[in-house]
Write a protein that holds these residues in place. Structure first.
Motif, PDB file in Angstrom:
ATOM      1  N   LEU A  81       0.905  -1.166  -0.057  1.00 37.76           N
ATOM      2  CA  LEU A  81       0.013  -0.242  -0.086  1.00 37.76           C
ATOM      3  C   LEU A  81       0.772   1.223  -0.093  1.00 37.76           C
ATOM      4  O   LEU A  81       0.555   2.299  -0.450  1.00 37.76           O
ATOM      5  CB  LEU A  81      -0.835   0.105   1.057  1.00 37.76           C
ATOM      6  N   LEU A  84       2.335   1.741  -3.443  1.00 39.33           N
ATOM      7  CA  LEU A  84       1.022   2.427  -4.379  1.00 39.33           C
ATOM      8  C   LEU A  84       0.679   3.987  -4.185  1.00 39.33           C
ATOM      9  O   LEU A  84       0.612   4.716  -4.771  1.00 39.33           O
ATOM     10  CB  LEU A  84      -0.096   1.604  -4.129  1.00 39.33           C
ATOM     11  N   MET A  85       0.740   4.290  -2.612  1.00 38.23           N
ATOM     12  CA  MET A  85       0.606   5.452  -2.327  1.00 38.23           C
ATOM     13  C   MET A  85       1.724   6.674  -2.882  1.00 38.23           C
ATOM     14  O   MET A  85       1.541   7.624  -3.024  1.00 38.23           O
ATOM     15  CB  MET A  85       0.439   5.660  -0.936  1.00 38.23           C
ATOM     16  N   LEU A  88       1.181   7.783  -6.234  1.00 40.90           N
ATOM     17  CA  LEU A  88       0.496   8.925  -6.076  1.00 40.90           C
ATOM     18  C   LEU A  88       1.191  10.183  -5.939  1.00 40.90           C
ATOM     19  O   LEU A  88       0.720  11.355  -6.309  1.00 40.90           O
ATOM     20  CB  LEU A  88      -0.830   8.891  -5.508  1.00 40.90           C
ATOM     21  N   SER A 111       2.803  -1.343  -9.262  1.00 34.99           N
ATOM     22  CA  SER A 111       1.551  -2.131  -9.551  1.00 34.99           C
ATOM     23  C   SER A 111       2.066  -3.382  -9.988  1.00 34.99           C
ATOM     24  O   SER A 111       0.947  -4.422  -9.956  1.00 34.99           O
ATOM     25  CB  SER A 111       0.571  -1.452 -10.679  1.00 34.99           C
ATOM     26  N   PRO A 149      -6.012  -1.960  -2.233  1.00 34.29           N
ATOM     27  CA  PRO A 149      -4.964  -1.641  -3.334  1.00 34.29           C
ATOM     28  C   PRO A 149      -5.237  -1.513  -4.755  1.00 34.29           C
ATOM     29  O   PRO A 149      -4.745  -0.774  -5.547  1.00 34.29           O
ATOM     30  CB  PRO A 149      -3.801  -3.017  -3.408  1.00 34.29           C
ATOM     31  N   LEU A 152      -6.138   2.162  -4.999  1.00 33.39           N
ATOM     32  CA  LEU A 152      -4.908   3.196  -5.252  1.00 33.39           C
ATOM     33  C   LEU A 152      -4.210   2.853  -6.862  1.00 33.39           C
ATOM     34  O   LEU A 152      -3.829   3.714  -7.237  1.00 33.39           O
ATOM     35  CB  LEU A 152      -3.711   2.426  -3.955  1.00 33.39           C
ATOM     36  N   LYS A 155      -6.400   5.127  -9.277  1.00 32.59           N
ATOM     37  CA  LYS A 155      -5.949   6.099  -9.212  1.00 32.59           C
ATOM     38  C   LYS A 155      -4.869   6.720 -10.070  1.00 32.59           C
ATOM     39  O   LYS A 155      -4.682   7.943 -10.496  1.00 32.59           O
ATOM     40  CB  LYS A 155      -5.792   6.676  -7.760  1.00 32.59           C
ATOM     41  N   GLN A 156      -4.109   5.632 -10.405  1.00 39.71           N
ATOM     42  CA  GLN A 156      -2.826   6.157 -11.440  1.00 39.71           C
ATOM     43  C   GLN A 156      -3.171   6.630 -12.635  1.00 39.71           C
ATOM     44  O   GLN A 156      -2.518   7.436 -13.051  1.00 39.71           O
ATOM     45  CB  GLN A 156      -1.784   4.908 -11.318  1.00 39.71           C
ATOM     46  N   SER A 162      -5.579  -3.636 -12.186  1.00 40.91           N
ATOM     47  CA  SER A 162      -6.672  -3.887 -11.396  1.00 40.91           C
ATOM     48  C   SER A 162      -7.444  -5.081 -11.747  1.00 40.91           C
ATOM     49  O   SER A 162      -7.816  -5.892 -10.857  1.00 40.91           O
ATOM     50  CB  SER A 162      -7.478  -2.327 -11.423  1.00 40.91           C
TER      51      SER A 162
END
Length: 382
Positions: A81, A84-85, A88, A111, A149, A152, A155-156, A162
């Motif tokens: 996580l 992945l954050m 961003l 990812s 996840p 997140l 959001k990319q 995904s």
């Protein structure tokens, strides 16, 4: 003697298939990046370096005590996580998406590694709570566990990653023994939702889909359901289909694909590498690539069936599902039977993060094959 015995336990057919496919991928990348036209061989050299580093990562993954590390699944999940954050917050972007983190001259795509970490973490959580697998509260927890996840990543945005996580989740639940009642109920809900999405996207004035999806994601689905609406949206798929079709049975020959060499194919070294294979190696080349990938998936399935415990089965099944799903989507997009999602072809497409994640996955499979599979006399398949 121990050294010899150690290597005897390796799954050499699986290793050989990965090696052959990667070398074939290097040849395809060389053609896709126009090495024959005098351009730089940078992509091929980098991919070769990625493969060498990947071998090291594979050997590490093949020798760690994975059961020991499984007790740290919560920290591993949190690291996933955080990475992945970090994308961003400090990530670098390209073509409207922010999916990479720059570390000096190197860029990584978290990812890709999220797939492996989620396979590992989900396998441990499901194994620990296997007695609850058909209880709604636990299934709801698992859905939230996976969705964090996924949100997140979206959001990319990275729709393909995904979708892979969703596929892995479904496969691991199935292998763990999820009741067919739940599967039936999910299908009853999911199928109408998919039908509605396709119907709404195809409308002149969509009700909600244009507000839910990012513009480029919406356009990709639109180009699939209604190619005539906007020819520019279907350009990538149209050129891909033309390239594969022009290859016919044996292909036009290495470095001789017209659409590829004249730069009409989009992302030929990555998302549409299968189109290069089709144009220059023909139907035979496509069957070869798909056959080797099928063999890799088959070996993983055999190892999963032969594993001694549920955790090992879930890890290998998740990896097999990851390879199978990515192969199906990549080839499906290139052939125009699926919307364009930007999925890489395992071991063939260009990309360091993808190569390293795939090699770590193979290392885990080899590790489990070496330690956890049953012998022939125990009723195993190996």
């Amino acid at each position: 003697m121990e050294f010899k015995k150690y290597f005897q336990n390796f799954d050499w057919p699986l290793l050989g298939a990965v090696g052959v496919l990667t070398i074939f991928g290097l040849v395809a990348i060389a053609s896709a990046t126009h090495v024959n036209l005098g351009e730089s061989a940078t992509f091929v050299v980098k991919q070769g370096a990625f493969f060498v580093v990947g071998i090291i990562l594979m050997l590490i993954a093949a020798n760690v005590d994975y059961e020991y590390f499984s007790q740290f699944h919560i920290p591993i999940y949190c690291i996933n996580l955080l990475l992945l954050m970090a994308v961003l917050l400090i990530g670098t972007g390209a073509k409207g998406a922010v999916r990479w983190i720059a570390i000096g001259p190197l860029t990584i795509q978290p990812s890709e590694f999220a797939k492996i970490m989620m396979i590992f973490c989900l396998a441990k959580v499901i194994t620990t709570n296997h007695h609850k697998i058909n209880r709604l509260p636990f299934l709801a927890f698992l859905c939230i566990y996976v969705m964090v996840p996924i949100v997140l990543i979206q959001k990319q945005p990275a729709l393909s990653a995904s979708l892979v996580l969703i596929a892995i989740f479904c496969i691991q639940l199935f292998v763990a023994g999820l009741s067919y009642t739940f599967i039936r109920n999910v299908l009853i809900i999911t199928v109408p939702i998919i039908a509605f999405i396709l119907w709404d996207v195809a409308r002149e004035n969509p009700l909600i889909m244009d507000k839910i999806f990012e513009p480029h994601q919406f356009n990709r689905i639109l180009s699939f359901v209604d190619p005539k609406r906007d020819a520019s949206l279907y350009y990538q798929t149209e050129k891909s289909i033309s390239a594969i079709g022009s290859g016919q049975l044996t292909g036009q020959g290495l470095f001789s694909g017209t659409l590829n060499q004249l730069s009409y194919l989009p992302e030929p070294h990555n998302d549409f590498i299968f189109s290069v294979v089709g144009e220059e190696f023909g139907f035979i080349g496509c069957i070869f690539v798909l056959g080797v990938l099928l063999f890799i998936v088959f070996r993983c399935i055999v190892i999963a069936i032969s594993s001694r415990n549920l955790f090992s089965q879930l890890v290998v099944a998740g990896i097999a599902g990851m390879f199978a799903f990515q192969t199906f989507v990549n080839a499906g997009v290139a052939l125009g039977i699926l919307p364009n999602t930007g999925m890489s072809l395992p071991f063939v497409s260009y990309g360091g993060s993808s190569m390293w994640a795939n090699m770590v996955a193979i290392g885990l499979v080899l590790n489990i094959r070496k330690k956890e599979t049953k012998s022939l006399f125990e009723g195993g398949l190996l």
